[in-house]
Motif scaffolding. Structure first.
Motif, PDB file in Angstrom:
ATOM      1  N   SER A  42       0.827  -1.212   0.000  1.00  0.00           N
ATOM      2  CA  SER A  42       0.000   0.000   0.000  1.00  0.00           C
ATOM      3  C   SER A  42       0.859   1.258   0.000  1.00  0.00           C
ATOM      4  O   SER A  42       0.575   2.217  -0.726  1.00  0.00           O
ATOM      5  N   LEU A  47      -1.427   3.426  -2.057  1.00  0.00           N
ATOM      6  CA  LEU A  47      -2.833   3.051  -1.887  1.00  0.00           C
ATOM      7  C   LEU A  47      -3.236   3.389  -0.455  1.00  0.00           C
ATOM      8  O   LEU A  47      -3.340   2.522   0.413  1.00  0.00           O
ATOM      9  N   PRO A  62      -2.598   3.428   5.160  1.00  0.00           N
ATOM     10  CA  PRO A  62      -3.083   2.336   4.301  1.00  0.00           C
ATOM     11  C   PRO A  62      -4.483   1.892   4.738  1.00  0.00           C
ATOM     12  O   PRO A  62      -4.764   1.824   5.941  1.00  0.00           O
ATOM     13  N   LEU A  64      -6.285  -0.971   3.300  1.00  0.00           N
ATOM     14  CA  LEU A  64      -6.665  -2.252   2.691  1.00  0.00           C
ATOM     15  C   LEU A  64      -6.591  -3.413   3.681  1.00  0.00           C
ATOM     16  O   LEU A  64      -6.425  -4.565   3.298  1.00  0.00           O
ATOM     17  N   ILE A 107      -9.642   1.753  -3.408  1.00  0.00           N
ATOM     18  CA  ILE A 107      -8.559   2.198  -4.288  1.00  0.00           C
ATOM     19  C   ILE A 107      -8.967   3.390  -5.156  1.00  0.00           C
ATOM     20  O   ILE A 107      -8.261   4.398  -5.230  1.00  0.00           O
TER      21      ILE A 107
END
Length: 376
Positions: A42, A47, A62, A64, A107
């Motif tokens: 990430s 990301l 991050p 995710l 994203i």
């Protein structure tokens, strides 16, 4: 796996308790060792969650972490609670759709209507395809058994509301994850007490607890290098699974003509389920009502959530999450103690306590400001 179960049975070892221990251990470890890799990727690919108007953080983090939670839950259910995928054919397909939509939104940020369409599709999969639906209200509002088509509509709406409600409470460190652990523990204990026919659901609850606890280790970390959010991927996945376990819990108390399945009866089952999930329900309802009262769109972001109100009192994320979860655990305790009360009266009590919790921070904030003014 069946040969392994037979081996344990021959030695008088309960396969259920072995599964409980291993499912918790593996779900925790898979998430725990997956997140550092996700964090590294990430940061390398940028990301990250950008701070915005509603954000309660000031740096890019991050977001995710939900991928690790999905990875852990998907693997562990397939190994330790594979019966769920046999009983509910569309469960895994629903999880895959939510993973795709969640990652895309984390994203590139999907439009709201696209997410809603995906949530409707997932709800149709599980409600119609797997027949997971609210079949009765047990006398709530004078309604008992529900017509099939009305049952489908109510169940789909329930899934959509809870998926989005968990997304909305995921605003400070530890809140959505911590509350998911508490809800899963409460449902898991309930399933365990209701007999071995429900053991796969007990294991599902343990798997959720293990994976989310590992996520919370990083989410609550004070070190920016390892900190991560679950993102929409995690919040939608957990919202969906808790809606699933909630409806399964209510369904247990409906009389069915199934052989070798014990019958239970608890008129207040729907209200107990509401009490367990009271935080996301009340928080979402309150925010929508406030926006409508102020003649704003219910879909416009603001800072009227319960966690935002506690942050205004200069509390840290961890303390805010702890206080919120503790208060709503108190509501669950009240619901359990009054479980044999009239179901409509019990619902009024639970919702009243829920909304009281939503406005307590406002009262404290006003009192605090008045005290400061008087001292000046």
């Amino acid at each position: 796996m069946k040969n392994f179960e037979l081996f344990l049975h021959n030695y008088g070892i309960s396969i259920f308790y072995v599964k409980i221990g291993l499912s918790f251990l593996f779900s925790f470890l898979i998430t725990f060792f997956s997140i550092p890799t996700i964090t590294k990727i990430s940061r390398r690919k940028n990301l990250m969650d950008e701070p915005g108007i509603r954000s309660s953080h000031i740096r890019k983090i991050p977001n995710l972490g939900g991928i690790a939670i999905f990875y852990s839950i998907g693997i562990c259910i397939s190994i330790f609670a594979y019966e769920l995928f046999d009983l509910y054919k569309f469960l895994f397909a629903s999880l895959i759709v939510l993973l795709y939509v969640g990652v895309m939104d984390d994203i590139v940020v999907m439009r709201a209507y696209k997410k809603l369409v995906a949530q409707i599709v997932v709800s149709l999969f599980i409600v119609i395809g797997s027949d997971i639906r609210i079949r009765s209200l047990f006398g709530l509002f004078g309604v008992n058994e529900i017509n099939y088509f009305i049952s489908i509509v109510i169940s789909i709406i329930t899934f959509i509301i809870l998926i989005n409600a968990f997304n909305l409470i995921d605003g400070i460190d530890g809140l959505a994850g911590g509350y998911s652990v508490v809800c899963s523990a409460l449902f898991g204990i309930s399933y365990y007490r209701l007999g071995e026919y429900n053991y796969p659901l007990v294991i599902l609850s343990v798997i959720i607890i293990g994976s989310v606890l590992a996520f919370l280790y990083y989410n609550l970390s004070n070190y920016r290098a390892v900190k991560i959010f679950m993102g929409d991927t995690g919040s939608m996945l957990l919202g969906f699974l808790l809606a699933f376990t909630c409806i399964c819990f209510i369904d247990i108390f409906i009389d069915k003509d199934l052989m070798n399945v014990p019958k239970y009866h608890l008129k207040s089952a729907p209200v107990i389920a509401v009490a367990i999930l009271i935080l996301p329900i009340v928080d979402t309802l309150n925010v929508i009502l406030v926006r409508l009262w102020n003649k704003k769109s219910p879909f416009v972001a603001d800072k009227n959530h319960i966690h935002h109100k506690l942050l205004k009192l200069d509390l840290t994320h961890k303390r805010s999450s702890f206080y919120i979860i503790s208060y709503y655990l108190f509501i669950v305790a009240v619901a359990y103690l009054l479980r044999h009360t009239n179901v409509n009266l019990l619902l009024v009590i639970i919702l009243s306590l829920g909304f009281l919790g939503a406005y307590l921070p406002d009262f404290i904030f006003v009192l605090k400001n008045n005290k400061l003014k008087s001292n000046n």
